[in-house]
Motif scaffolding. Structure first.
Motif, PDB file in Angstrom:
ATOM      1  N   ARG A  92     -11.346  24.684  34.410  1.00 33.69           N
ATOM      2  CA  ARG A  92     -12.026  24.179  33.219  1.00 33.69           C
ATOM      3  C   ARG A  92     -11.319  24.571  31.925  1.00 33.69           C
ATOM      4  NH1 ARG A  92     -18.014  26.308  34.060  1.00 33.69           N
ATOM      5  NH2 ARG A  92     -16.794  28.157  34.652  1.00 33.69           N
ATOM      6  N   GLU A  93     -10.744  25.750  31.879  1.00 35.86           N
ATOM      7  CA  GLU A  93     -10.056  26.171  30.657  1.00 35.86           C
ATOM      8  C   GLU A  93      -8.785  25.357  30.440  1.00 35.86           C
ATOM      9  OE1 GLU A  93      -9.633  30.429  30.376  1.00 35.86           O
ATOM     10  OE2 GLU A  93     -11.585  30.735  31.310  1.00 35.86           O
ATOM     11  N   ASP A  94      -8.035  25.092  31.509  1.00 32.80           N
ATOM     12  CA  ASP A  94      -6.877  24.204  31.403  1.00 32.80           C
ATOM     13  C   ASP A  94      -7.315  22.822  30.916  1.00 32.80           C
ATOM     14  OD1 ASP A  94      -5.235  26.204  32.284  1.00 32.80           O
ATOM     15  OD2 ASP A  94      -4.778  25.304  34.223  1.00 32.80           O
ATOM     16  N   ALA A  95      -8.448  22.353  31.420  1.00 29.67           N
ATOM     17  CA  ALA A  95      -8.946  21.025  31.056  1.00 29.67           C
ATOM     18  C   ALA A  95      -9.260  20.945  29.568  1.00 29.67           C
ATOM     19  CB  ALA A  95     -10.188  20.689  31.884  1.00 29.67           C
ATOM     20  N   TYR A 139     -10.620  21.758  15.798  1.00 27.99           N
ATOM     21  CA  TYR A 139     -10.677  23.160  16.200  1.00 27.99           C
ATOM     22  C   TYR A 139     -12.097  23.587  16.541  1.00 27.99           C
ATOM     23  CZ  TYR A 139      -5.879  24.714  15.600  1.00 27.99           C
ATOM     24  OH  TYR A 139      -4.536  24.919  15.777  1.00 27.99           O
ATOM     25  N   LEU A 140     -13.080  23.141  15.775  1.00 31.86           N
ATOM     26  CA  LEU A 140     -14.460  23.498  16.081  1.00 31.86           C
ATOM     27  C   LEU A 140     -14.865  22.940  17.441  1.00 31.86           C
ATOM     28  CD1 LEU A 140     -17.073  24.830  15.190  1.00 31.86           C
ATOM     29  CD2 LEU A 140     -17.718  22.683  14.060  1.00 31.86           C
ATOM     30  N   THR A 141     -14.483  21.693  17.715  1.00 31.20           N
ATOM     31  CA  THR A 141     -14.792  21.079  19.009  1.00 31.20           C
ATOM     32  C   THR A 141     -14.098  21.816  20.143  1.00 31.20           C
ATOM     33  OG1 THR A 141     -15.026  18.907  17.954  1.00 31.20           O
ATOM     34  CG2 THR A 141     -14.698  18.943  20.333  1.00 31.20           C
ATOM     35  N   GLY A 142     -12.808  22.096  19.971  1.00 30.38           N
ATOM     36  CA  GLY A 142     -12.041  22.758  21.024  1.00 30.38           C
ATOM     37  C   GLY A 142     -12.517  24.172  21.307  1.00 30.38           C
ATOM     38  N   ILE A 143     -12.780  24.941  20.247  1.00 28.40           N
ATOM     39  CA  ILE A 143     -13.225  26.327  20.436  1.00 28.40           C
ATOM     40  C   ILE A 143     -14.615  26.367  21.055  1.00 28.40           C
ATOM     41  CG2 ILE A 143     -13.998  28.380  19.169  1.00 28.40           C
ATOM     42  CD1 ILE A 143     -11.637  27.970  17.317  1.00 28.40           C
ATOM     43  N   THR A 144     -15.493  25.472  20.608  1.00 25.68           N
ATOM     44  CA  THR A 144     -16.837  25.424  21.188  1.00 25.68           C
ATOM     45  C   THR A 144     -16.761  25.171  22.689  1.00 25.68           C
ATOM     46  OG1 THR A 144     -17.778  24.585  19.114  1.00 25.68           O
ATOM     47  CG2 THR A 144     -19.071  24.245  21.120  1.00 25.68           C
ATOM     48  N   MET A 146     -14.174  25.616  24.730  1.00 24.77           N
ATOM     49  CA  MET A 146     -13.494  26.702  25.435  1.00 24.77           C
ATOM     50  C   MET A 146     -14.436  27.877  25.658  1.00 24.77           C
ATOM     51  SD  MET A 146     -10.668  27.598  26.920  1.00 24.77           S
ATOM     52  CE  MET A 146      -9.277  26.627  26.272  1.00 24.77           C
ATOM     53  N   GLU A 147     -15.238  28.216  24.653  1.00 26.73           N
ATOM     54  CA  GLU A 147     -16.134  29.352  24.807  1.00 26.73           C
ATOM     55  C   GLU A 147     -17.321  29.026  25.708  1.00 26.73           C
ATOM     56  OE1 GLU A 147     -15.324  32.267  24.084  1.00 26.73           O
ATOM     57  OE2 GLU A 147     -13.505  31.626  23.070  1.00 26.73           O
ATOM     58  N   ILE A 148     -17.721  27.761  25.759  1.00 28.38           N
ATOM     59  CA  ILE A 148     -18.781  27.367  26.686  1.00 28.38           C
ATOM     60  C   ILE A 148     -18.309  27.541  28.124  1.00 28.38           C
ATOM     61  CG2 ILE A 148     -20.054  25.375  27.594  1.00 28.38           C
ATOM     62  CD1 ILE A 148     -20.401  24.438  24.707  1.00 28.38           C
ATOM     63  N   VAL A 149     -17.100  27.081  28.419  1.00 26.65           N
ATOM     64  CA  VAL A 149     -16.612  27.202  29.804  1.00 26.65           C
ATOM     65  C   VAL A 149     -16.303  28.652  30.155  1.00 26.65           C
ATOM     66  CG1 VAL A 149     -15.702  24.852  29.807  1.00 26.65           C
ATOM     67  CG2 VAL A 149     -14.175  26.746  29.241  1.00 26.65           C
ATOM     68  N   ARG A 150     -16.013  29.460  29.149  1.00 24.58           N
ATOM     69  CA  ARG A 150     -15.810  30.891  29.404  1.00 24.58           C
ATOM     70  C   ARG A 150     -17.136  31.650  29.418  1.00 24.58           C
ATOM     71  NH1 ARG A 150     -10.438  32.432  25.719  1.00 24.58           N
ATOM     72  NH2 ARG A 150      -8.913  31.625  27.212  1.00 24.58           N
ATOM     73  N   ALA A 151     -18.219  30.946  29.016  1.00 24.72           N
ATOM     74  CA  ALA A 151     -19.562  31.541  28.986  1.00 24.72           C
ATOM     75  C   ALA A 151     -19.585  32.823  28.178  1.00 24.72           C
ATOM     76  CB  ALA A 151     -20.063  31.807  30.411  1.00 24.72           C
ATOM     77  N   GLY A 158     -16.724  34.842  17.551  1.00 27.31           N
ATOM     78  CA  GLY A 158     -15.461  35.430  17.114  1.00 27.31           C
ATOM     79  C   GLY A 158     -14.389  34.388  16.907  1.00 27.31           C
ATOM     80  N   GLY A 159     -14.362  33.388  17.805  1.00 32.43           N
ATOM     81  CA  GLY A 159     -13.369  32.322  17.667  1.00 32.43           C
ATOM     82  C   GLY A 159     -13.576  31.509  16.412  1.00 32.43           C
ATOM     83  N   VAL A 160     -14.847  31.175  16.119  1.00 33.19           N
ATOM     84  CA  VAL A 160     -15.143  30.406  14.912  1.00 33.19           C
ATOM     85  C   VAL A 160     -14.782  31.202  13.670  1.00 33.19           C
ATOM     86  CG1 VAL A 160     -17.001  29.404  13.525  1.00 33.19           C
ATOM     87  CG2 VAL A 160     -16.908  28.970  15.980  1.00 33.19           C
ATOM     88  N   ARG A 161     -15.080  32.496  13.693  1.00 38.08           N
ATOM     89  CA  ARG A 161     -14.721  33.341  12.548  1.00 38.08           C
ATOM     90  C   ARG A 161     -13.208  33.373  12.351  1.00 38.08           C
ATOM     91  NH1 ARG A 161     -18.655  38.536  13.738  1.00 38.08           N
ATOM     92  NH2 ARG A 161     -20.571  37.668  12.828  1.00 38.08           N
TER      93      ARG A 161
END
Length: 308
Positions: A92-95, A139-144, A146-151, A158-161
């Motif tokens: 999922r992270e690669d995706a 970036y907001l879409t991608g980080i959101t 990525m962090e969802i799949v990383r739970a 932290g990523g958004v900051r």
């Protein structure tokens, strides 16, 4: 068709000149880095600053333009993720990394010079409207995602900051923000200041195109060929096709319609690789997609110009 190639080929010849000069050692990688610092920290911010100062706020931010373009971004992002998960059976992270690469079009270094050559400098207002929101949206879409799949909710915050702090120091975003502030203030720029800024801005696009060619030397076409094909296909075919259909349904005026479709047709930008490297996922696929997508876009952009 020859008229269309007359628009696109000079742009890609400048990119090719930068690539060959760097590849053959006539222009060192250090010199390329210096050139890109000049264009991305000074010349392009000046270009965007003047564009925002002269921007017609009442007409420029047309919701139909933004809806057509950014709905396409989300469709491409989701489609690339689905392709990685269901077709290529990747993690999922690669995706998410490949989805970001497919979504993050090269709106400035490729989009602006090609649109200017095709339709004239006076046609670029819709392009600037898209560019003003592009990095923050992607970036907001991608980080959101990525962090969802990383739970990891803490990771998301932290990523958004981190990205918000980075965006606040990003020269392109500063140029956009300062230009909008001057526009909203209603105060005219002093003549000498405007003329000096305009002189720097004129160097932005040709220098950036040459530098982009030098940067692409660093990327080697390696990794999963199917992953690269998926990313490039979503970026060069699916994105502009969706925007074309959405713009038609929403009844976009010809100028914004052309700008949205043509911007969506651009190859993945260098930020695609940076996002993948930041998260350590699908780095080779994303780097190769930037190189191969830029080369393939010679034909696909010409095709979309012919359609338009």
């Amino acid at each position: 068709m020859l008229d269309v190639f007359a628009v696109t080929i000079p742009v890609f010849l400048i990119i090719g000149a930068g690539y060959v000069a760097t590849w053959r050692g006539l222009f060192s990688q250090g010199q390329v880095d210096g050139l890109m610092v000049f264009t991305q920290r000074f010349a392009i911010p000046c270009l965007l600053f003047l564009a925002m100062v002269r921007f017609d706020l009442s007409a420029g931010f047309d919701w139909r333009l933004l809806a057509a373009y950014y709905s396409g971004s989300l469709v491409v992002f989701g489609s690339a993720i689905a392709g990685m998960l269901l077709w290529l059976k990747r993690g999922r992270e690669d995706a998410v990394a490949v989805g970001f690469a497919a979504m993050f079009a090269n709106t400035v270094l490729l989009g602006l010079p090609i649109a200017e050559r095709a339709y004239g400098a006076q046609s670029l207002e819709p392009n600037y409207a898209i560019i003003a929101l592009h990095a923050a949206f992607c970036y907001l879409t991608g980080i959101t995602a990525m962090e969802i799949v990383r739970a990891g909710g803490g990771g998301f915050i932290g990523g958004v900051r981190a990205v918000s702090w980075s965006m606040s120091r990003n020269s392109l975003m500063i140029g956009v923000a300062l230009g909008l502030m001057v526009n909203l203030s209603g105060l005219p720029l002093p003549g000498p200041v405007e003329e000096a800024t305009d002189l720097i801005a004129r160097a932005a696009l040709p220098a950036a195109l040459f530098g982009l060619g030098g940067v692409l030397v660093q990327y080697r076409p390696e990794g999963d060929a199917r992953g690269i094909a998926l990313c490039v296909g979503c970026a060069l075919v699916l994105h502009p096709t969706w925007v074309y259909l959405a713009g038609t349904i929403l009844g976009l005026a010809p100028g914004p319609f052309r700008a949205a479709v043509l911007t969506a047709a651009m190859a993945p930008g260098v930020n695609s690789y940076l996002f993948a490297a930041m998260h350590g996922r699908a780095v080779r696929i994303c780097a190769s997609s930037v190189l191969i997508g830029t080369a393939a876009s010679v034909l696909t952009i010409s095709g979309w110009l012919l359609v338009l």
